[in-house]
Enzyme design. Sequence first.
Site, PDB file in Angstrom:
ATOM      1  N   HIS A 226      17.861   6.200   9.545  1.00 46.28           N
ATOM      2  CA  HIS A 226      19.258   6.446   9.197  1.00 46.28           C
ATOM      3  C   HIS A 226      20.159   5.265   9.503  1.00 46.28           C
ATOM      4  O   HIS A 226      21.367   5.406   9.522  1.00 46.28           O
ATOM      5  CB  HIS A 226      19.787   7.671   9.934  1.00 46.28           C
ATOM      6  N   THR A 506      29.841  14.331  22.867  1.00 46.33           N
ATOM      7  CA  THR A 506      29.879  15.045  21.588  1.00 46.33           C
ATOM      8  C   THR A 506      31.296  15.581  21.407  1.00 46.33           C
ATOM      9  O   THR A 506      32.158  15.390  22.266  1.00 46.33           O
ATOM     10  CB  THR A 506      28.936  16.263  21.560  1.00 46.33           C
TER      11      THR A 506
HETATM   12  N1  LIG Z   1      24.233  19.034  20.457  1.00 42.19           N
HETATM   13  C1  LIG Z   1      25.479  18.837  20.007  1.00 42.19           C
HETATM   14  N2  LIG Z   1      26.481  19.698  20.347  1.00 42.19           N
HETATM   15  C2  LIG Z   1      27.742  19.481  19.904  1.00 42.19           C
HETATM   16  N3  LIG Z   1      28.105  18.454  19.113  1.00 42.19           N
HETATM   17  C3  LIG Z   1      27.152  17.581  18.753  1.00 42.19           C
HETATM   18  C4  LIG Z   1      25.800  17.707  19.176  1.00 42.19           C
HETATM   19  N4  LIG Z   1      25.100  16.662  18.659  1.00 42.19           N
HETATM   20  C5  LIG Z   1      25.983  15.909  17.950  1.00 42.19           C
HETATM   21  N5  LIG Z   1      27.205  16.461  17.995  1.00 42.19           N
HETATM   22  C6  LIG Z   1      28.439  15.982  17.343  1.00 42.19           C
HETATM   23  O1  LIG Z   1      28.167  15.718  15.974  1.00 42.19           O
HETATM   24  C7  LIG Z   1      28.771  14.473  15.592  1.00 42.19           C
HETATM   25  C8  LIG Z   1      28.010  13.825  14.451  1.00 42.19           C
HETATM   26  O2  LIG Z   1      28.150  14.596  13.284  1.00 42.19           O
HETATM   27  P1  LIG Z   1      27.433  14.154  11.937  1.00 42.19           P
HETATM   28  O3  LIG Z   1      27.615  12.704  11.702  1.00 42.19           O
HETATM   29  O4  LIG Z   1      27.842  15.124  10.893  1.00 42.19           O
HETATM   30  O5  LIG Z   1      25.913  14.506  12.273  1.00 42.19           O
HETATM   31  P2  LIG Z   1      24.595  13.622  12.388  1.00 42.19           P
HETATM   32  O6  LIG Z   1      24.685  12.857  13.675  1.00 42.19           O
HETATM   33  O7  LIG Z   1      23.528  14.639  12.435  1.00 42.19           O
HETATM   34  O8  LIG Z   1      24.579  12.731  11.203  1.00 42.19           O
HETATM   35  C9  LIG Z   1      28.731  13.640  16.860  1.00 42.19           C
HETATM   36  O9  LIG Z   1      29.743  12.655  16.838  1.00 42.19           O
HETATM   37  C10 LIG Z   1      28.934  14.684  17.967  1.00 42.19           C
HETATM   38  O10 LIG Z   1      30.311  14.892  18.238  1.00 42.19           O
HETATM   39  O1  LIG Z   2      18.568  12.542   6.786  1.00 46.55           O
HETATM   40  C1  LIG Z   2      18.784  13.008   7.864  1.00 46.55           C
HETATM   41  C2  LIG Z   2      18.338  14.197   8.534  1.00 46.55           C
HETATM   42  O2  LIG Z   2      17.447  14.929   7.744  1.00 46.55           O
HETATM   43  C3  LIG Z   2      19.571  14.984   8.812  1.00 46.55           C
HETATM   44  O3  LIG Z   2      19.901  14.977  10.135  1.00 46.55           O
HETATM   45  P1  LIG Z   2      21.418  15.208  10.602  1.00 46.55           P
HETATM   46  O4  LIG Z   2      22.030  16.255   9.750  1.00 46.55           O
HETATM   47  O5  LIG Z   2      21.246  15.605  12.034  1.00 46.55           O
HETATM   48  O6  LIG Z   2      22.130  13.888  10.412  1.00 46.55           O
END
Ligand SMILES: Nc1ncnc2c1ncn2[C@@H]1O[C@H](COP(=O)(O)OP(=O)(O)O)[C@@H](O)[C@H]1O
Ligand SMILES: O=C[C@H](O)COP(=O)(O)O
Length: 593
Positions: A226, A506
């Site tokens: 990613h 987070t």
């Molecule tokens: N276990 C968790 N509990 C609460 N919030 C979380 C957790 N893990 C990540 N986050 C929140 O999610 C945000 C990221 O969201 P997003 O970019 O949509 O997801 P991803 O990291 O899966 O791509 C982080 O900045 C953090 O604030």
């Molecule tokens: O491509 C990324 C993963 O399958 C999605 O993970 P994420 O929703 O935690 O970013």
Amino acid sequence: MVPPAKKFINNPNDVVTEFIEGLVETYPGLHYLDGLPEIKVVLQADVSASNYDKVAVISGGGSGHEPAQAGYVGEGMLTAAICGDVFASPPVDSILAGIRAVTGPKGCLLVVTNYTGDRLNFGLAAEQAKIEGFEIETVIVGDDCALPPPLGIAGRRGLAGTILVHKIAGAAAAAGLSLAEVAAEAKHASEMVGTMGVALSVCALPGQVTSDRLGPEKMELGLGVHGEPGAAVVDIQPVEVVVSHVLQQILSPETNYVPITRGSSVVLMVNGLGGTPLMELMIAAGKAVPKLQLEYGLAVDRVYTGSFMTSLDMAGFSISIMKADQSILERLDAPTKAPSWPVGTDGSRPPAKIPVPLPFRSTKNEEFLCRPQELSHQGKILEAAIEAAATVVINLKDSLNEWDGKVGDGDCGSTMCRGATAILEDMKKYYPLNDAAETVNEIGSSIRRVMGGTSGIIYNLLCKAAYAELKANSQSETTPKHWSEALKSSISAVSKYGGATSGYRTMLDALIPASKVLEEKLSAGEDPIAAFVLSAEAATAGAESTIHMKAQAGRSSYVSAEILASIPDPGAMAVAAWYSAAARAVKEQSQGF
Ligand SMILES: Nc1ncnc2c1ncn2[C@@H]1O[C@H](COP(=O)(O)OP(=O)(O)O)[C@@H](O)[C@H]1O
Ligand SMILES: O=C[C@H](O)COP(=O)(O)O
Ligand SMILES: [Mg+2]
Ligand SMILES: [Mn+2]
């Protein structure tokens, strides 16, 4: 202004849909569930839930990893793939649509990559599907060997080893095994494989500016798929040296991630990350095989070299090593029609679209929900707060993506913006604004429809818990105390499912201080609006304080402390922004009366 990365795309928001359209034109054995633009499910053309007499094997996840996962749909491999937006796990409703479309009486195995978003979205979809009577098992794949234990709650990332697990599970299902047997084979395979990635460049997300974190002379070791920063940045080395380092890391007896010892048989996968020519991948494979044989004393029984699970256009590759036994080799060799598994495939024309099996908004909602003709005093305040909160999130999209590009995978702003846009649209159509609890529930269903990723599922959980609390306690009027209790119970729900709490870096680091101040001020008899505004200040201070936090949850937990030290958690900043905007709007709206 730096322009976005050059790409052969149309609207950056349409890349996933347009990818699937091209895919099903190319491979007539694949169909696209039709009818609802948010639901992006690819399935075997000849399978429908009513006639399927095998265990369905479903996977999915964020897009941007093509051909994963949709290219592995085909007899003998996946029955369906659920495609999320770029790097964001698909929302619960999409996963459910896929399960309903292909699962017959023998049930369904979900093979899920270990990302917070995927784990929670697939997890919740599995719970719902069980309530609907489906037999469901889940196997989570975390094959990354880049980071040594102990790892935070996010755990090891799911990388290209997942594709081998798909093949083994799909072949076991095609052989007629039961759900428990297919799940056991998939779980065993997931425990036998280890992967590590390296890269020369960072990937460019559609419509976003490319980061040049590495420059011309550096490479990154130990990264995911990613674009989040890897475990280490080093000077560029010849590929032979890089391969040696990667093999050593995967086979390290210290981490003991895979139980491979001298004399073991193994399967090797050299996987391109999207921007690496086949020539370079073959060079890496050609170095890896003799090293495994001579230096590690292993029998290399199968080699797969190609681009199987990419990271958009990243110049890089990963190596996966799976401990093999006769049963694993038989599953890998079994025939499949999945177009991207490295064997021939056929299919019957013409490609067709078939309808999504069940509407995801219940007819009850469609018939009975509508925006009230006349808004109550509270209804007007609620509308102003939602509008302000959603608007500020939309305006913050680029900053959130930029922060997430540095400490995560660059999609937080796009995911949040998608949710906020749907909320504004749906609010005009049918939010029952005079009923706060039901409105919160509807915000949840807007989010569930369009927002995947970790933030999507977390906001989904927040809304569900807040709704339950408001519904139980605020019969006629929703008081500030009710809101405060609802916020508390949403935070508990997020902590329960996501495993994070205060100090984990987070969004909870904004929500928890806000909730505490709100509760304290209300208990101390403070004016509710002043209490709301003060709690918004606490949210902002909490979000800013994440700059100094070590990440213990989510994708940032893979990123080094030095990189994290200058950037706030995007999810927390988003909370601070919408919460503060809502507080300001409530204050202004109330002063108007
Ligand atoms: N276990 C968790 N509990 C609460 N919030 C979380 C957790 N893990 C990540 N986050 C929140 O999610 C945000 C990221 O969201 P997003 O970019 O949509 O997801 P991803 O990291 O899966 O791509 C982080 O900045 C953090 O604030
Ligand atoms: O491509 C990324 C993963 O399958 C999605 O993970 P994420 O929703 O935690 O970013
Ligand atoms: Mg993501
Ligand atoms: Mn992200």
